[in-house]
Design an enzyme around this catalytic site. Structure first.
Site, PDB file in Angstrom:
ATOM      1  N   ASP A   1     -37.987  76.013  35.766  1.00  0.00           N
ATOM      2  CA  ASP A   1     -37.340  75.615  37.018  1.00  0.00           C
ATOM      3  C   ASP A   1     -38.190  74.601  37.780  1.00  0.00           C
ATOM      4  O   ASP A   1     -37.697  73.580  38.258  1.00  0.00           O
ATOM      5  CB  ASP A   1     -37.097  76.846  37.902  1.00  0.00           C
TER       6      ASP A   1
ATOM      7  N   LEU B   1     -29.348  78.756  40.189  1.00  0.00           N
ATOM      8  CA  LEU B   1     -29.525  77.297  40.194  1.00  0.00           C
ATOM      9  C   LEU B   1     -30.894  76.916  40.750  1.00  0.00           C
ATOM     10  O   LEU B   1     -31.143  75.774  41.110  1.00  0.00           O
ATOM     11  CB  LEU B   1     -28.402  76.619  40.992  1.00  0.00           C
TER      12      LEU B   1
ATOM     13  N   GLU C   1     -32.277  79.969  27.164  1.00  0.00           N
ATOM     14  CA  GLU C   1     -32.500  80.858  28.316  1.00  0.00           C
ATOM     15  C   GLU C   1     -33.579  81.884  27.986  1.00  0.00           C
ATOM     16  O   GLU C   1     -33.557  82.508  26.923  1.00  0.00           O
ATOM     17  CB  GLU C   1     -31.178  81.547  28.656  1.00  0.00           C
TER      18      GLU C   1
ATOM     19  N   SER D   1     -35.338  78.723  44.440  1.00  0.00           N
ATOM     20  CA  SER D   1     -36.757  79.045  44.679  1.00  0.00           C
ATOM     21  C   SER D   1     -37.665  77.894  44.280  1.00  0.00           C
ATOM     22  O   SER D   1     -38.556  77.504  45.037  1.00  0.00           O
ATOM     23  CB  SER D   1     -37.220  80.261  43.874  1.00  0.00           C
TER      24      SER D   1
HETATM   25  C1  GLA Z   1     -35.449  82.143  35.761  1.00  0.00           C
HETATM   26  C2  GLA Z   1     -36.917  81.785  35.581  1.00  0.00           C
HETATM   27  C3  GLA Z   1     -37.107  80.715  34.503  1.00  0.00           C
HETATM   28  C4  GLA Z   1     -36.377  81.094  33.213  1.00  0.00           C
HETATM   29  C5  GLA Z   1     -34.938  81.513  33.506  1.00  0.00           C
HETATM   30  C6  GLA Z   1     -34.231  82.020  32.287  1.00  0.00           C
HETATM   31  O1  GLA Z   1     -34.749  81.043  36.283  1.00  0.00           O
HETATM   32  O2  GLA Z   1     -37.465  81.307  36.793  1.00  0.00           O
HETATM   33  O3  GLA Z   1     -38.476  80.502  34.275  1.00  0.00           O
HETATM   34  O4  GLA Z   1     -37.087  82.076  32.516  1.00  0.00           O
HETATM   35  O5  GLA Z   1     -34.874  82.514  34.511  1.00  0.00           O
HETATM   36  O6  GLA Z   1     -34.075  81.016  31.358  1.00  0.00           O
END
Ligand code: GLA
Length: 387
Positions: free
Chosen positions: A174, A129, A37, A132
């Site tokens: 993401d 989740l 993360e 976006s």
């Molecule tokens: C959000 C960001 C990702 C990542 C996560 C944490 O989802 O969009 O790029 O940094 O937080 O892991």
């Protein structure tokens, strides 16, 4: 497409009732991150799966000179004259994700024509989740309409739209997961080389996301702070080794040797990033060996690292994790996503699910007066056209 992906008939009917015509339908999934993360913008590893829950963007050409967009969830419509796209300004709402990708496509030289667009999503927003990215990627594909764009560039374009137009300086995880997801596999993404390996998950393990139903407002602000704190850690480490460009370049053993020369706050942030990147590699190895206890241990270690070193958890999430790991058949639990609420992700034996759900719900309702929502997560395919 995944055999499990379905063409949402009611969404097509909604489009036809509103705008007429026969739309093209694009789908892009949300994701749940298993481990790693905030490592993405530090160029480390992450390990998400793409979800069956997805955003659908429907599009048909129009003659009214506008990009006209309707959101099924918000029941709102927005129009922007196509001619104004190059000078579009953020409105600080849901439309920014869509106009942001249209603008990025325009900058790459793709002509965007007048169109009617409908977006419908079953990825819960604010849940960690990645609703976006699902919206960005399905919209980008819809505007492309079959024109070719390399998949890695598509993911990067979504990220740029979010960073520059929406104003959230996110990493690549993401959008990458939404583009590259594969049914049955987690992706071990190398956020420096922008490549991935497939990780087959053991069959005993159900992945259950539990929505805490809280999202503390701190989110974007704290995210920016963490980005800066990681940069401060890199700067401090560069005084010792000038070859270090990002926390990805720092091994755990080197960090342990030199950590005393990093100021306390950036040191804690760096410790989370460097150890969580290692945990991604370790989780893939444990999955390969079918070692459920080790996978669970890594989940919990990752959560503690987010809780104490990266400081992005919150009471509700800690309660869900601490309660879950005491329940039978639960191997591990941790927060997933950006932080300060959203979901936990849990490794649960399939036969233990009903008890897990009942007991966790009862405990959470008693303590926090909120009812958590459970999602069984099956790794699904990445984005594409459905019809
Ligand atoms: C959000 C960001 C990702 C990542 C996560 C944490 O989802 O969009 O790029 O940094 O937080 O892991």
């Amino acid at each position: 497409m995944s055999a499990l992906a379905f063409i949402p008939d009611e969404v097509v009917k909604l489009f036809q009732a509103r705008y007429g015509g026969t739309p093209a339908v694009y789908r892009a999934p949300g994701r749940v991150n298993l481990i790693g993360e905030h490592t993405d913008y530090n160029l480390g590893y992450v390990c998400p799966i793409a979800l069956e829950m997805a955003c659908y963007t429907l599009i048909a050409p129009a003659t009214h000179g506008q990009i006209r967009i309707y959101s099924r969830e918000l029941e709102q419509e927005f129009s922007l004259p196509v001619a104004d796209l190059p000078n579009a300004q953020p409105r600080h709402d849901w439309t920014d994700y869509i106009i942001g990708v249209a603008l990025e496509l325009h900058k790459l030289g793709f002509t965007i024509n007048a169109c009617d667009v409908l977006v419908a999503s079953d990825v819960p927003s604010g849940s960690g989740l990645s609703s976006s990215a699902a919206l960005e990627i399905s919209s980008a594909l819809a505007f492309l309409g079959g024109r070719d764009l390399d998949k890695t560039e598509l993911a990067q374009l979504g990220r740029r739209a979010e960073g520059q137009f929406v104003g959230m300086p996110c990493g690549i995880m993401d959008q990458y997961a939404s583009v590259f997801g594969e049914q049955g596999f987690a992706l071990q993404i190398d956020c420096r080389s922008l490549t991935h390996e497939l990780v087959r998950l053991p069959i005993w393990c159900s992945i259950i996301a539990v929505n805490s139903m809280v999202k503390h407002e701190l989110g974007t602000l704290a995210y920016r702070e963490r980005v800066k704190e990681c940069a401060a850690a890199v700067e401090a480490i560069q005084a010792i080794d000038e070859n270090v460009q990002s926390l990805r370049d720092v091994s755990l053993s080197f960090f342990e040797r030199i950590q005393d020369s990093i100021p306390m706050l950036p040191r804690k942030r760096a410790r989370h990033i460097i150890s969580d990147t290692q945990r991604v590699v370790d989780l893939a190895a444990a999955a390969e060996k079918n070692d459920r206890r080790e996978m669970g241990r890594l989940f919990v270690a990752s959560h503690r690292s987010m809780q104490y070193d990266y400081e992005i958890s919150c009471n509700e999430i800690d309660f869900l994790v601490d309660t879950a790991i005491k329940l039978p058949g639960v191997y591990g639990s941790r927060m997933t996503g950006g932080g300060f609420g959203g979901c936990t992700v849990n490794l649960v034996e399939p036969g233990a699910f009903e008890e897990f759900k009942a007991k966790l719900t009862a405990a959470y309702e008693k303590r926090h007066r909120l009812t958590p929502v459970f999602y069984s997560c099956y790794p699904a395919d990445g984005a594409g056209r459905l019809q």
